[in-house]
Design a protein around this motif. Sequence first.
Motif: not given
Length: 209
Positions: A186-197
């Motif tokens: 609904e918010d076009n959001v994805i949560l991924v584990k840890g940091p990303v560049p």
Amino acid sequence: MPKSMGILGKKVGMTRVYSDLGEATPVTVIEAGPCTVLQVKSEKTDGYNAIQVGFDAKKPSRVNKPMNGHFQKAGSDGFYHVREFRVENPEEFQTGQTLSLDSLFNVGDIIDIQGKSKGRGFQGVMKRHGFAGGGAGHGSGFHRAPGSIGCSAWPSRVIKGKKMPGRMGNDTVLKKNVIVIDIRTEDNVILVKGPVPGAKNGLIKIFTK
């Protein structure tokens, strides 16, 4: 470069989520999609199979005439970011098609994420490569220098690849095998584990495996 399907996104920042047992997991929040397919490229017409997608809508007044005509073929006004993804079967896609998170990813998937790292400018060997440096006391004349870098009589030169001061960051970085923690369509959001560049609001490419 991974030859797999994916979607474009924008890094929002980092936070944490808690499990039912109270365990905290650091996550990066990425606003991903929806993306519009602007062009379908095939090996027969372009020499390779890929789709061109647009992300982050732009006002038509901010688009030049050549790109405006290109965007209109896909039935859109314009985008700030236009990138390509290699695909195996381009016939599965069509111009104007919308790509969303729920059509590509599921919670628990293992994905690859690509972004541009923060630029650090010209840095010395201690910050750039993690050198220990010399003594910190007043009697030391060797604090943050790299030390000896060359050879004596032979080969009388600095070997290629020697770790030296120089420009740091602002590189394209691919982080592999990242776990999808949550997807909020609904918010076009994805949560991924840890940091990303990358920095906040930086462009992110998310690849399926």
